[in-house]
Motif scaffolding. Structure first.
Motif, mmCIF file in Angstrom:
data_model
loop_
_atom_site.group_PDB
_atom_site.id
_atom_site.type_symbol
_atom_site.label_atom_id
_atom_site.label_comp_id
_atom_site.label_asym_id
_atom_site.label_seq_id
_atom_site.Cartn_x
_atom_site.Cartn_y
_atom_site.Cartn_z
ATOM 1 N N TYR A 272 -2.678 -2.466 1.619
ATOM 2 C CA TYR A 272 -3.498 -3.680 1.734
ATOM 3 C C TYR A 272 -2.832 -4.866 1.030
ATOM 4 O O TYR A 272 -3.491 -5.821 0.638
ATOM 5 N N GLU A 273 -1.522 -4.777 0.872
ATOM 6 C CA GLU A 273 -0.777 -5.865 0.248
ATOM 7 C C GLU A 273 -0.718 -7.061 1.208
ATOM 8 O O GLU A 273 -0.926 -6.899 2.416
ATOM 9 N N TRP B 54 -13.835 -7.122 -0.087
ATOM 10 C CA TRP B 54 -12.922 -6.054 0.332
ATOM 11 C C TRP B 54 -12.731 -6.049 1.852
ATOM 12 O O TRP B 54 -11.660 -5.686 2.330
ATOM 13 N N ALA B 55 -13.784 -6.392 2.587
ATOM 14 C CA ALA B 55 -13.671 -6.479 4.056
ATOM 15 C C ALA B 55 -14.017 -7.905 4.465
ATOM 16 O O ALA B 55 -15.135 -8.376 4.245
ATOM 17 N N GLU C 222 -14.297 0.609 1.008
ATOM 18 C CA GLU C 222 -15.012 0.876 -0.252
ATOM 19 C C GLU C 222 -14.367 2.052 -0.993
ATOM 20 O O GLU C 222 -14.290 2.053 -2.226
ATOM 21 N N GLU C 223 -13.894 3.042 -0.225
ATOM 22 C CA GLU C 223 -13.263 4.210 -0.876
ATOM 23 C C GLU C 223 -11.927 3.850 -1.508
ATOM 24 O O GLU C 223 -11.585 4.298 -2.591
ATOM 25 N N VAL C 224 -11.175 2.980 -0.839
ATOM 26 C CA VAL C 224 -9.826 2.651 -1.317
ATOM 27 C C VAL C 224 -9.847 1.628 -2.459
ATOM 28 O O VAL C 224 -9.032 1.674 -3.376
ATOM 29 N N GLY D 84 -12.135 0.898 -4.799
ATOM 30 C CA GLY D 84 -12.928 1.131 -6.015
ATOM 31 C C GLY D 84 -12.235 0.710 -7.311
ATOM 32 O O GLY D 84 -12.797 -0.039 -8.126
ATOM 33 N N PRO D 85 -10.996 1.163 -7.552
ATOM 34 C CA PRO D 85 -10.326 0.825 -8.823
ATOM 35 C C PRO D 85 -9.988 -0.659 -8.962
ATOM 36 O O PRO D 85 -9.502 -1.085 -10.011
ATOM 37 N N PHE D 86 -10.230 -1.435 -7.910
ATOM 38 C CA PHE D 86 -9.875 -2.860 -7.935
ATOM 39 C C PHE D 86 -11.096 -3.741 -8.204
ATOM 40 O O PHE D 86 -11.042 -4.943 -8.034
ATOM 41 N N GLN D 87 -12.194 -3.119 -8.639
ATOM 42 C CA GLN D 87 -13.369 -3.941 -8.961
ATOM 43 C C GLN D 87 -13.094 -4.791 -10.211
ATOM 44 O O GLN D 87 -12.593 -4.282 -11.228
#
Ligand code: CP
Ligand code: NVA
Length: 309
Positions: free
Chosen positions: A185-186, A224-225, A237-239, A241-244
């Protein structure tokens, strides 16, 4: 000043600096009750193929405050939906109005419109870029930090249209930009390559949000979307998560770091409620500044020199 803003690469560093100065001046005058009406008799068309709250309303309010008239054109109510060629719409609208702001999916459609338009064309968001958003965001950075040059700006989340415009801004005016995005997702490589080839700042892409945020002065996130990606929401949402952007993540930043979000925000997804509503969040000033920046843009483009063909 060049007549179209299709991407931030259409602007020179001098254009950026002029717009920062003029937007700040117009904001101050507005707050002091001074009325400026340089656009009396002028009109701005707004063709929108995607929803909008801030961009639409702030362009409309900007035009009204400057004495001109906005004309909102929902693309679905025009002959565009019945496949009238974009180049025909562009030539006809050029006979009626003085500038047009377009929100659509395809950057190519926007460029195609601009090729046949005699009036300034402004990108009000495409899948690829959101240039006016980042211009006004930089105004907010300057307000809070006094300058943009020595700021460490951390992007956390999707390498999307807003991220692409941050990359372009860094390449034109120069600052330290770090983007943390999940693998896959870069930002687009061609956007990065073009920016890095004429870059006067530093641009780092990482998959580690903590690395991007370390000692940052500004932390920025977005949904995210994006619009048009709704079907990917669950998977993203699954991918992501750690970027919140939450209190744990921003602890690594400079203690005076500001948190920015172009809005609309999804609390509990890309940003926690606590951070969005917390003392480091500047999102409401950020949203306000869209209007002041749009006033500076409209004045410069509509009153600027005739577009060279
Ligand atoms: N930030 C922004 O462009 O918001 P809207 O989608 O509401 O215009
Ligand atoms: N990236 C988001 C920005 C919304 C202002 C989108 O394109 O939906």
């Amino acid at each position: 000043m060049k007549k179209d803003i299709l991407t931030l690469l259409d602007l020179t560093k001098e254009d950026f600096l002029y717009l920062f100065q003029r937007a700040a001046e117009l904001k101050k005058r507005h707050k002091n009750g001074i009325v400026d009406r340089p656009l009396i008799g002028k009109s701005l068309g707004l063709i929108f193929e995607k929803p909008s709250t801030r961009t639409r309303l702030s362009f409309e309010a900007a035009m009204i405050q400057l004495g001109g008239s906005p004309i909102f054109i929902s693309a679905k109510d025009t002959q565009i939906v019945r496949n009238e060629p974009v180049r025909d719409t562009a030539r006809v609208l050029s006979r009626y109005i003085d500038a047009v702001a377009i929100r659509t999916f395809s950057q190519d459609l926007l460029t195609g419109f601009a090729d046949f338009s005699d009036i300034p064309v402004i990108n009000a968001l495409t899948d690829l870029y959101h240039p006016c958003q980042v211009l006004s965001d930089l105004l907010t950075v300057i307000e809070y930090k006094g300058e943009y040059q020595n700021q460490k700006i951390a992007w956390v989340g999707d390498g999307n249209n807003v991220a692409h415009s941050w990359i372009n801004a860094a390449s034109v005016i120069g600052f330290d930009l770090r983007l943390a995005c999940p693998k896959g997702y870069e930002p687009k490589q061609e956007v990065l390559d073009r920016a890095i080839s004429n870059c006067c700042g530093t641009i780092l892409v990482t998959n580690d949000p903590h690395e991007a945020v370390r000692d940052a002065d500004v932390i920025y996130t977005d949904v995210w979307a994006s619009m048009g990606q709704e079907r990917e929401q669950k998977m993203r949402e699954e991918v992501f998560g750690p970027f919140q952007v939450n209190t744990d993540l921003i602890r690594g930043a400079h203690p005076d770091a500001i948190v920015m979000h172009c809005l609309p925000a999804h609390r509990g997804e890309e940003i926690s409620e606590q951070v969005l509503e917390g003392p480091q969040s500047v999102v409401w000033d950020q949203a306000e500044n869209k209007m002041h920046m749009h006033k500076a843009i409209l004045e410069a483009l509509i009153l600027g020199n005739k577009k060279e063909k």
